[in-house]
Each structure stands twice: as C-alpha cells, then as structure tokens.
Motif scaffolding. Structure first.
Motif, mmCIF file in Angstrom:
data_model
loop_
_atom_site.group_PDB
_atom_site.id
_atom_site.type_symbol
_atom_site.label_atom_id
_atom_site.label_comp_id
_atom_site.label_asym_id
_atom_site.label_seq_id
_atom_site.Cartn_x
_atom_site.Cartn_y
_atom_site.Cartn_z
ATOM 1 N N VAL A 138 -19.028 0.141 -53.616
ATOM 2 C CA VAL A 138 -19.048 -1.320 -53.594
ATOM 3 C C VAL A 138 -20.212 -1.726 -52.708
ATOM 4 O O VAL A 138 -20.267 -1.369 -51.533
ATOM 5 C CB VAL A 138 -17.727 -1.911 -53.054
ATOM 6 N N ASP A 139 -21.169 -2.404 -53.282
ATOM 7 C CA ASP A 139 -22.319 -2.912 -52.543
ATOM 8 C C ASP A 139 -22.314 -4.427 -52.681
ATOM 9 O O ASP A 139 -21.862 -4.968 -53.687
ATOM 10 C CB ASP A 139 -23.629 -2.348 -53.102
ATOM 11 N N ALA A 140 -22.834 -5.104 -51.687
ATOM 12 C CA ALA A 140 -22.876 -6.566 -51.721
ATOM 13 C C ALA A 140 -24.311 -7.045 -51.573
ATOM 14 O O ALA A 140 -25.133 -6.392 -50.926
ATOM 15 C CB ALA A 140 -22.010 -7.143 -50.602
ATOM 16 N N THR A 141 -24.592 -8.167 -52.203
ATOM 17 C CA THR A 141 -25.903 -8.772 -52.122
ATOM 18 C C THR A 141 -25.738 -10.256 -52.402
ATOM 19 O O THR A 141 -24.644 -10.738 -52.651
ATOM 20 C CB THR A 141 -26.883 -8.111 -53.116
ATOM 21 N N HIS A 142 -26.824 -10.975 -52.395
ATOM 22 C CA HIS A 142 -26.795 -12.392 -52.763
ATOM 23 C C HIS A 142 -26.808 -12.498 -54.280
ATOM 24 O O HIS A 142 -27.388 -11.671 -54.975
ATOM 25 C CB HIS A 142 -28.008 -13.119 -52.173
ATOM 26 N N GLU A 143 -26.174 -13.554 -54.797
ATOM 27 C CA GLU A 143 -26.101 -13.683 -56.250
ATOM 28 C C GLU A 143 -27.480 -13.777 -56.899
ATOM 29 O O GLU A 143 -27.664 -13.359 -58.033
ATOM 30 C CB GLU A 143 -25.213 -14.869 -56.665
ATOM 31 N N THR A 144 -28.467 -14.296 -56.193
ATOM 32 C CA THR A 144 -29.799 -14.424 -56.791
ATOM 33 C C THR A 144 -30.461 -13.068 -57.014
ATOM 34 O O THR A 144 -31.324 -12.946 -57.874
ATOM 35 C CB THR A 144 -30.711 -15.303 -55.919
ATOM 36 N N VAL A 145 -30.050 -12.049 -56.294
ATOM 37 C CA VAL A 145 -30.614 -10.710 -56.479
ATOM 38 C C VAL A 145 -30.199 -10.137 -57.831
ATOM 39 O O VAL A 145 -30.897 -9.301 -58.404
ATOM 40 C CB VAL A 145 -30.202 -9.787 -55.311
ATOM 41 N N ILE A 146 -29.083 -10.627 -58.375
ATOM 42 C CA ILE A 146 -28.630 -10.130 -59.671
ATOM 43 C C ILE A 146 -29.679 -10.378 -60.756
ATOM 44 O O ILE A 146 -29.893 -9.537 -61.632
ATOM 45 C CB ILE A 146 -27.258 -10.736 -60.039
ATOM 46 N N LEU A 147 -30.382 -11.502 -60.713
ATOM 47 C CA LEU A 147 -31.467 -11.735 -61.687
ATOM 48 C C LEU A 147 -32.554 -10.679 -61.556
ATOM 49 O O LEU A 147 -33.096 -10.215 -62.558
ATOM 50 C CB LEU A 147 -32.060 -13.131 -61.510
ATOM 51 N N ASN A 148 -32.860 -10.295 -60.332
ATOM 52 C CA ASN A 148 -33.863 -9.237 -60.135
ATOM 53 C C ASN A 148 -33.371 -7.913 -60.710
ATOM 54 O O ASN A 148 -34.154 -7.157 -61.301
ATOM 55 C CB ASN A 148 -34.174 -9.067 -58.647
ATOM 56 N N ILE A 149 -32.097 -7.632 -60.560
ATOM 57 C CA ILE A 149 -31.524 -6.390 -61.097
ATOM 58 C C ILE A 149 -31.570 -6.412 -62.620
ATOM 59 O O ILE A 149 -31.985 -5.437 -63.253
ATOM 60 C CB ILE A 149 -30.082 -6.197 -60.584
ATOM 61 N N ILE A 150 -31.170 -7.519 -63.223
ATOM 62 C CA ILE A 150 -31.203 -7.652 -64.685
ATOM 63 C C ILE A 150 -32.623 -7.442 -65.201
ATOM 64 O O ILE A 150 -32.852 -6.751 -66.194
ATOM 65 C CB ILE A 150 -30.659 -9.036 -65.109
ATOM 66 N N THR A 151 -33.584 -8.033 -64.513
ATOM 67 C CA THR A 151 -34.985 -7.900 -64.918
ATOM 68 C C THR A 151 -35.475 -6.470 -64.742
ATOM 69 O O THR A 151 -36.091 -5.903 -65.644
ATOM 70 C CB THR A 151 -35.864 -8.870 -64.098
ATOM 71 N N ALA A 152 -35.195 -5.876 -63.592
ATOM 72 C CA ALA A 152 -35.656 -4.518 -63.321
ATOM 73 C C ALA A 152 -35.066 -3.501 -64.296
ATOM 74 O O ALA A 152 -35.737 -2.539 -64.680
ATOM 75 C CB ALA A 152 -35.322 -4.128 -61.882
ATOM 76 N N LEU A 153 -33.826 -3.712 -64.716
ATOM 77 C CA LEU A 153 -33.188 -2.802 -65.666
ATOM 78 C C LEU A 153 -33.700 -2.987 -67.088
ATOM 79 O O LEU A 153 -33.405 -2.191 -67.966
ATOM 80 C CB LEU A 153 -31.667 -2.994 -65.653
ATOM 81 N N ASN A 154 -34.450 -4.058 -67.315
ATOM 82 C CA ASN A 154 -34.983 -4.371 -68.635
ATOM 83 C C ASN A 154 -33.868 -4.746 -69.613
ATOM 84 O O ASN A 154 -33.870 -4.324 -70.765
ATOM 85 C CB ASN A 154 -35.836 -3.215 -69.183
ATOM 86 N N LEU A 155 -32.915 -5.539 -69.131
ATOM 87 C CA LEU A 155 -31.840 -6.020 -70.000
ATOM 88 C C LEU A 155 -32.375 -7.190 -70.823
ATOM 89 O O LEU A 155 -32.121 -8.355 -70.549
ATOM 90 C CB LEU A 155 -30.620 -6.438 -69.170
ATOM 91 N N THR A 156 -33.125 -6.856 -71.846
ATOM 92 C CA THR A 156 -33.861 -7.853 -72.623
ATOM 93 C C THR A 156 -32.987 -8.693 -73.542
ATOM 94 O O THR A 156 -33.482 -9.643 -74.146
ATOM 95 C CB THR A 156 -34.964 -7.185 -73.457
ATOM 96 N N ASN A 157 -31.698 -8.377 -73.655
ATOM 97 C CA ASN A 157 -30.841 -9.194 -74.513
ATOM 98 C C ASN A 157 -30.771 -10.636 -74.011
ATOM 99 O O ASN A 157 -30.478 -11.540 -74.776
ATOM 100 C CB ASN A 157 -29.444 -8.599 -74.632
ATOM 101 N N PHE A 158 -31.077 -10.863 -72.732
ATOM 102 C CA PHE A 158 -31.082 -12.229 -72.214
ATOM 103 C C PHE A 158 -32.376 -12.962 -72.558
ATOM 104 O O PHE A 158 -32.518 -14.140 -72.283
ATOM 105 C CB PHE A 158 -30.842 -12.235 -70.702
ATOM 106 N N ALA A 159 -33.314 -12.257 -73.161
ATOM 107 C CA ALA A 159 -34.560 -12.872 -73.611
ATOM 108 C C ALA A 159 -34.753 -12.617 -75.103
ATOM 109 O O ALA A 159 -35.872 -12.564 -75.581
ATOM 110 C CB ALA A 159 -35.740 -12.308 -72.820
#
Length: 169
Positions: free
Chosen positions: A35-56
C-alpha cells in the motif's frame, strides 16, 4: 517494476527516491500486499507513464479547444480520494500471472501497453507488462525530459500521449 520482478531498483533517476527505495524496511520486495500513498494528481502522471492510451482513444486533446465528447476527463480520473490499484492475479482459465489495473473501482484496458491483449477482464500477462514497461523506461531520456531546456512548439507540431518532451533538436 521492482516489486513485480522482486529486484532492487538498479538505476535511480528523477522519478525514484533512493533514500526510501533502497531500504528493505521502507520498500520491501517480497510481500503479498503493498500500500503506497500519493496525491491524487500523481495518478495522472502514472497513467501517462504507463502509456494507458485508452484515455486518449479519440486522439490527443486538441490545443485549440476542449471537445465535449472525450475519453479523457481529469475530473473523473482524479477526483478527491482517487485511487489506483495494481492487481497481480492467477486464474485457472488463463495461464501464468496476470496484471490488472483498477482506477477508482473501474477496470482499465491495458491494450495501449505493448503486447497486452484485448481481454474482457482487463488483464495482461505479467511478464508482457513488465517487458513493455522496461522498454519504456529504457527509451526515456530522463535527463532531457526532467532537466532539458526544451519548449513546446505552437500548434500541432508536437503531440504526445505518453508524456515525452519534444524530440531533441
């Protein structure tokens, strides 16, 4: 990747914290639950870094306006108390360990990740996922991306879906 491969982080870059990540107390590698914690805005960076292109899937957002019908809506992806889960699963119907990503209680397709198949439950073979992420890490010029003196050109000259900066001149 370190936790999926049960190996220490070999090379630190601006995205890692060697003080925490090299310590087996603060960054264990052999537990069954993390279990790791971060700010919710970091989740966008994670989605982008993973290349989850379904959101684009309808293409990158245009620089001239915000389309009314679009797959990417930050307010829905990272509301207050947003969460992202990485599940490592083993199922009798699919051979080998599988990884699945859940964002705010919804399964997200991993088809934008190199080699991940279209799968109704959003799973991808763990070794395929790890290999694709290792390739993305190797392709990233961390020094240029984080410290480079680059500017974003006007208009559609530069389009990114994975967060990479414009190419070196």
């Amino acid at each position: 990747m370190a936790r999926l491969t049960h190996t220490k982080i070999a090379e630190h870059n601006p995205a890692t914290n060697s003080t925490l990540d090299d310590n087996p107390i603060t960054f264990p590698l052999d537990d069954s639950l993390y279990v790791d914690a971060t700010h919710e805005t970091v989740i966008l960076n994670i989605i982008t870094a993973l290349n989850l292109t379904n959101f684009a899937e309808s293409s990158p957002l245009p620089y001239t306006h915000i389309p009314h019908k679009r797959a990417f809506e930050a307010s829905k992806l990272v509301p207050f108390a947003a969460n992202i889960q990485f599940q490592l699963l083993e199922c009798t119907s699919i051979p080998g360990p599988q990884i699945r990503v859940i964002i705010n209680d919804g399964v997200t397709p991993l088809t934008g990740i190199r080699g991940c198949p279209e799968q109704r439950d959003g799973m991808c073979p763990a070794d395929t996922f790890v290999k694709a992420q290792q390739e993305l890490l190797a392709e990233t010029d961390w020094d240029y991306a984080c410290r480079g003196n680059w500017t974003i050109p006007e208009g559609p000259a530069w389009i990114t879906m994975n967060g990479s900066p414009p190419k070196r001149p």
